[in-house]
Design a protein around this motif. Structure first.
Motif: not given
Length: 192
Positions: A71-73, A76-77, A83-85, A183-185
């Motif tokens: 549920d959480l993953l 988050l995905m 969104t911009s995260m 995705t910014v990492v």
């Protein structure tokens, strides 16, 4: 709260009459009234119109719990896709990500501001919970907890009335021409 009660709650929080909400959403005010009294339940497209008119996500009308890691993953995905995260991670000398180093941050200043207000309010509530001695008696302590819990609930409601989230950067270099979020990492090799 039922969906109808939530519609009424967010409508009154916005200071809207049923008529005004009807105008904004394109739904007859008599139908809004039926939704609020639980006589009828809105279809998903009607609920989306109401949510948009109220400036809230359609998800505030739905109850869901995060019970599993899946549920959480999934949440988050979905957030990462829409969104911009930024994910910040440390790696070891072989380039493997250290799971305990993972941090998530948001690039949208509006989201940062709302989260800061939420956390500040939560800190006040936690301070009241953990400092019973400040209040002189258990009764006064409980009164302070109850009052702050209500304030905290009101703050959360007001924070949910918002503008659209800024999406993250997108690219269209897929073989099918699809638009895909980037995705910014940020990676830090802590051994260097």
């Amino acid at each position: 709260m039922t969906i109808g009660e939530k519609i009424k709650h967010y409508r009154t929080l916005n200071g809207f009459s049923q008529e005004y909400l009807g105008e904004l959403s394109g739904i007859n005010s008599a139908t809004i009234k039926k939704y609020e009294y639980g006589i009828r339940n809105p279809k998903p497209d009607q609920l989306q119109k109401i949510a948009t008119a109220l400036g809230v996500s359609i998800f505030v009308f739905m109850d869901f719990d995060i019970n599993t890691e899946s549920d959480l993953l999934s949440l988050l995905m979905k957030m990462d896709e829409q969104t911009s995260m930024t994910f910040e991670v440390d790696t070891d000398s072989s380039g493997c990500i250290e799971p305990d180093s993972i941090k998530i941050s948001f690039n949208d200043p509006f989201i940062k501001e709302k989260l800061a207000m939420y956390l500040a309010t939560k800190n006040v509530l936690n301070d009241i919970y953990t400092n019973e001695a400040k209040f002189g008696s258990k009764e006064k302590h409980q009164e302070a907890i109850d009052a702050m819990a209500e304030d905290f609930s009101n703050v959360k409601d007001k924070l949910l009335i918002s503008k659209a989230v800024t999406p993250g950067p997108m690219i269209t270099h897929t073989p099918n021409g699809e638009t895909v979020p980037i995705t910014v990492v940020k990676v830090t090799n802590k051994d260097e």
